[in-house]
Design a protein around this motif. Structure first.
Motif, PDB file in Angstrom:
ATOM      1  N   TYR A 110      28.017  33.508  42.341  1.00  0.00           N
ATOM      2  CA  TYR A 110      28.241  32.186  42.931  1.00  0.00           C
ATOM      3  C   TYR A 110      29.129  31.270  42.073  1.00  0.00           C
ATOM      4  CZ  TYR A 110      23.848  34.046  44.780  1.00  0.00           C
ATOM      5  OH  TYR A 110      22.881  34.869  45.294  1.00  0.00           O
ATOM      6  N   ASP A 111      29.634  31.778  40.932  1.00  0.00           N
ATOM      7  CA  ASP A 111      30.432  30.905  40.067  1.00  0.00           C
ATOM      8  C   ASP A 111      31.442  31.704  39.253  1.00  0.00           C
ATOM      9  OD1 ASP A 111      27.864  31.653  38.433  1.00  0.00           O
ATOM     10  OD2 ASP A 111      29.360  31.070  36.961  1.00  0.00           O
ATOM     11  N   TYR A 112      32.417  30.974  38.716  1.00  0.00           N
ATOM     12  CA  TYR A 112      33.541  31.564  37.974  1.00  0.00           C
ATOM     13  C   TYR A 112      33.086  32.309  36.721  1.00  0.00           C
ATOM     14  CZ  TYR A 112      37.404  31.550  34.636  1.00  0.00           C
ATOM     15  OH  TYR A 112      38.318  31.920  33.696  1.00  0.00           O
ATOM     16  N   THR A 113      32.241  31.677  35.907  1.00  0.00           N
ATOM     17  CA  THR A 113      31.869  32.252  34.608  1.00  0.00           C
ATOM     18  C   THR A 113      31.113  33.561  34.795  1.00  0.00           C
ATOM     19  OG1 THR A 113      31.757  30.037  33.697  1.00  0.00           O
ATOM     20  CG2 THR A 113      30.651  31.755  32.441  1.00  0.00           C
ATOM     21  N   MET A 123      30.764  39.634  35.188  1.00  0.00           N
ATOM     22  CA  MET A 123      30.471  40.800  36.045  1.00  0.00           C
ATOM     23  C   MET A 123      31.682  41.722  36.111  1.00  0.00           C
ATOM     24  SD  MET A 123      28.248  39.120  39.114  1.00  0.00           S
ATOM     25  CE  MET A 123      26.523  38.690  38.892  1.00  0.00           C
ATOM     26  N   GLN A 124      32.872  41.128  36.264  1.00  0.00           N
ATOM     27  CA  GLN A 124      34.076  41.975  36.293  1.00  0.00           C
ATOM     28  C   GLN A 124      34.234  42.720  34.968  1.00  0.00           C
ATOM     29  OE1 GLN A 124      37.982  40.805  38.132  1.00  0.00           O
ATOM     30  NE2 GLN A 124      38.757  41.039  36.049  1.00  0.00           N
ATOM     31  N   GLU A 125      34.039  41.984  33.863  1.00  0.00           N
ATOM     32  CA  GLU A 125      34.151  42.610  32.527  1.00  0.00           C
ATOM     33  C   GLU A 125      33.166  43.762  32.378  1.00  0.00           C
ATOM     34  OE1 GLU A 125      35.324  38.787  30.045  1.00  0.00           O
ATOM     35  OE2 GLU A 125      33.767  39.986  29.042  1.00  0.00           O
ATOM     36  N   ALA A 126      31.991  43.612  32.994  1.00  0.00           N
ATOM     37  CA  ALA A 126      30.940  44.638  32.875  1.00  0.00           C
ATOM     38  C   ALA A 126      31.203  45.833  33.801  1.00  0.00           C
ATOM     39  CB  ALA A 126      29.586  44.016  33.200  1.00  0.00           C
ATOM     40  N   GLY A 127      32.222  45.723  34.642  1.00  0.00           N
ATOM     41  CA  GLY A 127      32.577  46.849  35.503  1.00  0.00           C
ATOM     42  C   GLY A 127      31.895  46.853  36.860  1.00  0.00           C
ATOM     43  N   VAL A 128      31.355  45.702  37.265  1.00  0.00           N
ATOM     44  CA  VAL A 128      30.775  45.625  38.619  1.00  0.00           C
ATOM     45  C   VAL A 128      31.949  45.603  39.606  1.00  0.00           C
ATOM     46  CG1 VAL A 128      29.302  44.312  40.186  1.00  0.00           C
ATOM     47  CG2 VAL A 128      28.824  44.287  37.727  1.00  0.00           C
ATOM     48  N   PRO A 129      32.049  46.588  40.500  1.00  0.00           N
ATOM     49  CA  PRO A 129      33.261  46.670  41.330  1.00  0.00           C
ATOM     50  C   PRO A 129      33.309  45.697  42.501  1.00  0.00           C
ATOM     51  CG  PRO A 129      31.805  48.536  41.772  1.00  0.00           C
ATOM     52  CD  PRO A 129      31.147  47.744  40.703  1.00  0.00           C
ATOM     53  N   ALA A 130      32.138  45.273  42.983  1.00  0.00           N
ATOM     54  CA  ALA A 130      32.133  44.479  44.219  1.00  0.00           C
ATOM     55  C   ALA A 130      31.134  43.339  44.107  1.00  0.00           C
ATOM     56  CB  ALA A 130      31.768  45.382  45.398  1.00  0.00           C
ATOM     57  N   LEU A 131      31.562  42.161  44.559  1.00  0.00           N
ATOM     58  CA  LEU A 131      30.707  40.966  44.480  1.00  0.00           C
ATOM     59  C   LEU A 131      30.520  40.375  45.872  1.00  0.00           C
ATOM     60  CD1 LEU A 131      32.321  39.197  41.363  1.00  0.00           C
ATOM     61  CD2 LEU A 131      30.479  40.890  41.405  1.00  0.00           C
ATOM     62  N   ALA A 140      35.914  30.138  43.469  1.00  0.00           N
ATOM     63  CA  ALA A 140      35.611  30.167  42.031  1.00  0.00           C
ATOM     64  C   ALA A 140      35.342  31.603  41.584  1.00  0.00           C
ATOM     65  CB  ALA A 140      34.401  29.279  41.736  1.00  0.00           C
ATOM     66  N   VAL A 141      34.580  32.335  42.382  1.00  0.00           N
ATOM     67  CA  VAL A 141      34.265  33.745  42.054  1.00  0.00           C
ATOM     68  C   VAL A 141      35.560  34.562  42.079  1.00  0.00           C
ATOM     69  CG1 VAL A 141      33.037  35.812  42.857  1.00  0.00           C
ATOM     70  CG2 VAL A 141      31.863  33.598  42.811  1.00  0.00           C
ATOM     71  N   ARG A 142      36.409  34.286  43.054  1.00  0.00           N
ATOM     72  CA  ARG A 142      37.706  34.999  43.113  1.00  0.00           C
ATOM     73  C   ARG A 142      38.507  34.774  41.830  1.00  0.00           C
ATOM     74  NH1 ARG A 142      39.370  39.025  46.071  1.00  0.00           N
ATOM     75  NH2 ARG A 142      38.618  39.641  44.053  1.00  0.00           N
ATOM     76  N   ARG A 143      38.533  33.515  41.340  1.00  0.00           N
ATOM     77  CA  ARG A 143      39.292  33.220  40.119  1.00  0.00           C
ATOM     78  C   ARG A 143      38.695  33.953  38.924  1.00  0.00           C
ATOM     79  NH1 ARG A 143      39.751  28.145  42.806  1.00  0.00           N
ATOM     80  NH2 ARG A 143      37.829  27.316  41.908  1.00  0.00           N
ATOM     81  N   GLY A 144      37.378  34.098  38.920  1.00  0.00           N
ATOM     82  CA  GLY A 144      36.725  34.769  37.786  1.00  0.00           C
ATOM     83  C   GLY A 144      36.818  36.276  37.848  1.00  0.00           C
ATOM     84  N   ALA A 145      36.959  36.824  39.048  1.00  0.00           N
ATOM     85  CA  ALA A 145      36.930  38.290  39.195  1.00  0.00           C
ATOM     86  C   ALA A 145      38.014  38.752  40.158  1.00  0.00           C
ATOM     87  CB  ALA A 145      35.549  38.726  39.696  1.00  0.00           C
ATOM     88  N   PRO A 146      39.288  38.620  39.722  1.00  0.00           N
ATOM     89  CA  PRO A 146      40.378  38.981  40.648  1.00  0.00           C
ATOM     90  C   PRO A 146      40.426  40.456  40.998  1.00  0.00           C
ATOM     91  CG  PRO A 146      41.231  38.409  38.445  1.00  0.00           C
ATOM     92  CD  PRO A 146      39.783  38.034  38.451  1.00  0.00           C
TER      93      PRO A 146
END
Ligand code: KIV
Length: 276
Positions: free
Chosen positions: A30-33, A38-46, A76-82
């Protein structure tokens, strides 16, 4: 994530996972940070779920959350996990009034948030909307099983498809939404046998939320898994207890201020000598 972490995980990767049998971990966000982590941890889909109404805004149901709020947090999530596949929930009231309203609002969500897919809670009345969204080249994930936006009608959140007629209805609806063009299905709170029957009946990826192992990917409310909500539902894995260290950190801060230890010299900005 895809085999190349620099590459975006796409709907095609989700489809390929269905074919290869690779299970896809998905989390609500629900947020950028948090998205960045999550992206850094390798979660493929949000999934930017309307469960934000509960865990972010403190409402007892998902009914009051607005489309504008959902668009803001999805962006915000899109910006955090492109690089993640991003599914955004269309909230209650944003698509139920008419097919035209649903299409217009889904386009708005896509354009303003940058999400890849929209998710809608589907009854037979929404089949036409699914078709129109697919015609408009919008990837739609049809949410079946327990549909929290229907709380006014169902009265309580409970497992769906427990009787043979109910299970049959879910499988039939799944078949119809896929025929209408749904790109995927999200199945919430059904017995594993019902999910297995849906998986068998349709050709698209099926994401389970309390639907057993047959699904191609799994999702749940992240706050439940991290111990940030009062109760962890049975199907949610225990991914740790973040509530205790957070509460301790907040208590520690209160102590620092009460004891006069904060702010200390190292926290203060130095003064600049006055220029002559
Ligand atoms: O809103 C949400 O988070 C959801 C999932 C729990 C499936 O729809």
């Amino acid at each position: 994530m895809s085999s190349d972490p620099a590459r975006k995980f796409t709907l095609d990767d989700l489809r390929a996972a269905r074919v290869s049998g690779t299970k896809v971990p998905m989390l609500t966000c629900y947020d950028y940070t948090t998205a960045r982590l999550m992206q850094e941890a390798g979660v493929p889909a949000l999934l930017v779920g309307d469960s934000a109404a509960n865990v972010i805004l403190g409402h007892p149901t998902t009914v009051p959350i607005s489309l504008d709020f959902m668009i803001d947090i999805a962006a915000a999530v899109r910006r955090g996990a492109p690089k993640c596949l991003l599914i955004a929930d269309m909230p209650f009231g944003s698509y139920q009034a008419s097919t035209t309203q649903g299409v217009k609002n889904a386009i708005r969500m896509m354009q303003l948030s940058g999400c890849d897919c929209v998710k809608i809670e589907v009854a037979s009345g929404q089949i036409r909307l699914v078709r129109r969204l697919a015609d408009a080249a919008i990837a739609v994930i049809a949410h079946l099983g327990l549909k929290p936006q229907s709380i006014g009608l169902i009265g309580e959140y409970k497992v769906q498809g427990r009787t043979a007629p109910d299970a049959k209805q879910i499988v039939q609806l799944a078949t119809r939404v896929v025929r209408a063009g749904a790109a995927g299905i999200l199945l919430e709170a059904v017995p594993p046998s019902v999910a297995a029957a849906v998986v068998e009946a349709v050709s698209v990826p099926v994401i389970g939320c309390g639907a057993g192992p047959a699904c191609h990917g799994y999702v749940f409310v992240t706050h439940d898994a991290l111990g940030l909500t009062p109760r962890r539902p049975k199907f949610v894995p225990n991914l740790g207890d973040l509530a205790t260290p957070m509460a301790e950190a907040f208590r520690h801060y209160v102590q620092l201020v009460n004891s006069g230890k904060y702010p200390a010299a190292e926290h203060n900005y130095g003064e600049k000598p006055i220029e002559k």
